[in-house]
Enzyme design. Structure first.
Site, PDB file in Angstrom:
ATOM      1  N   PRO A   2      39.289 -49.896  17.073  1.00  0.00           N
ATOM      2  CA  PRO A   2      39.565 -50.250  15.944  1.00  0.00           C
ATOM      3  C   PRO A   2      40.387 -51.682  15.734  1.00  0.00           C
ATOM      4  O   PRO A   2      41.446 -52.030  15.816  1.00  0.00           O
ATOM      5  CB  PRO A   2      40.434 -49.185  15.417  1.00  0.00           C
ATOM      6  CG  PRO A   2      40.843 -48.175  16.455  1.00  0.00           C
ATOM      7  CD  PRO A   2      40.086 -49.000  17.737  1.00  0.00           C
ATOM      8  N   GLU A   3      39.520 -52.807  15.886  1.00  0.00           N
ATOM      9  CA  GLU A   3      40.082 -54.038  15.476  1.00  0.00           C
ATOM     10  C   GLU A   3      39.511 -54.486  13.768  1.00  0.00           C
ATOM     11  O   GLU A   3      39.338 -53.412  13.018  1.00  0.00           O
ATOM     12  CB  GLU A   3      39.562 -55.345  16.195  1.00  0.00           C
ATOM     13  CG  GLU A   3      39.972 -54.946  17.738  1.00  0.00           C
ATOM     14  CD  GLU A   3      39.248 -56.153  18.468  1.00  0.00           C
ATOM     15  OE1 GLU A   3      39.150 -57.080  18.224  1.00  0.00           O
ATOM     16  OE2 GLU A   3      38.999 -55.730  19.849  1.00  0.00           O
TER      17      GLU A   3
END
Length: 280
Positions: A2-3
């Site tokens: 999760p960026e």
DNA sequence: CACACAACCTGTCAGC
DNA sequence: TGCTGACAGGTTGTGT
């Protein structure tokens, strides 16, 4: 996973399921994630209509009708899944379950529990400790070469580390920093200060284009991560350097028999991937 | 102030 | 097959 592009992909998937819907039941299957969940977490969510699903950097912000905001950060291993009715019994790491008035379930899964959730007054959002020091949104108009240069100026830390610093620019993570530096032709070892100026004007469009392409591809599914819809993200197939140590970088005419190709090094305790020939 | 590093927790994979 | 150790998308807190 999760960026910023992955969180944005999650936001887009949750929007049609949550916006305008009422949460008829909210359950926390354990009292904490990375931090303890706030008192009355489930009860405070239950019965509320969702006004909007927004994003700031890597944070999801779910606005509720009573003026409060559900803040959600996915940490390293957090993900959301959407289940139409009837939903299966929860898996081991599905810690939070939101059921809507359409009998759809939105579940938050997080094996490592580095993610967290909080429920706060919307009026206090700007002062929230995790949000107040964030730098500009990289895809916003407020992120440009002048702004980035000002934030890099004088800093002796490697540009790789500076870009991971969420107060410099908010939303990049370990994957997209390596990718953006490759696209800009900038060595991750270079000091942040030496990127201020001319190189920053190459870096800004590299960051924006990488992030936009990743969002268009539905994010990157590393290992078992998926979009909330269950689909895989495809951007991982477009990585130029991340996870590709020993290979030739795209468009590079390196002779792998004579060079070592893409290098993997450690900076500030995190892996960095780059090509010493294409990045200076 | 700026920076490096350990810690948080679990799963996976390589190597033996 | 099973065990061990290294490593993984992030962020904070501590120490130099």
């Amino acid at each position: 996973m999760p960026e910023l592009p992955e969180v944005e992909t999650v936001r887009r998937a949750l929007m049609p399921v949550l916006e305008g819907r009422r949460i008829i039941r909210a359950v926390a299957r354990r009292p904490d994630l990375r931090f303890p969940l706030p008192d009355g977490f489930g009860q405070r969510l239950t019965g509320q209509r969702v006004l909007a699903v927004r994003r700031r950097a890597k944070f999801l912000l779910i606005e509720l009708e009573d003026g409060s905001v559900l803040i959600s950060h996915l940490g390293m291993s957090g993900s959301y899944r959407i289940y139409p009715d009837p939903s299966p019994s929860p898996e081991k790491h599905e810690h939070i379950i939101l059921r809507t008035d359409q009998d759809t379930e939105v579940r938050y899964n997080d094996p490592r529990r580095f993610g967290f959730m909080d429920l706060i007054d919307g009026a206090a959002l700007d002062q929230y400790v995790m949000l107040k020091n964030l730098g500009p949104e990289p895809l916003g108009d407020g992120f440009n070469a002048e702004i980035l240069s000002a934030r890099l100026k004088g800093r002796q830390t490697p540009i790789k580390s500076a870009l991971l610093d969420q107060s410099v620019v908010a939303g990049l993570g370990n994957i997209y920093v390596s990718e953006a530096l490759f696209r800009a032709g900038i060595s991750p070892k270079r000091t942040a200060a030496s990127v201020a100026g001319r190189r920053a004007s190459r870096l800004v469009p590299a960051i924006k284009s990488i992030l936009n392409e990743a969002i268009d591809a539905g994010g990157a599914s590393i290992s078992d991560h998926r979009q909330p819809t269950g689909e895989l993200g495809y951007f991982q197939h477009q990585f130029a350097v991340y996870g590709r140590q020993g290979q030739a970088c795209p468009g590079c005419d390196c002779d792998l028999a004579r060079t070592r190709g893409i290098a993997k090094i450690t900076q500030a305790g995190r892996s960095t991937f780059y090509c010493s020939r294409a990045q200076r």
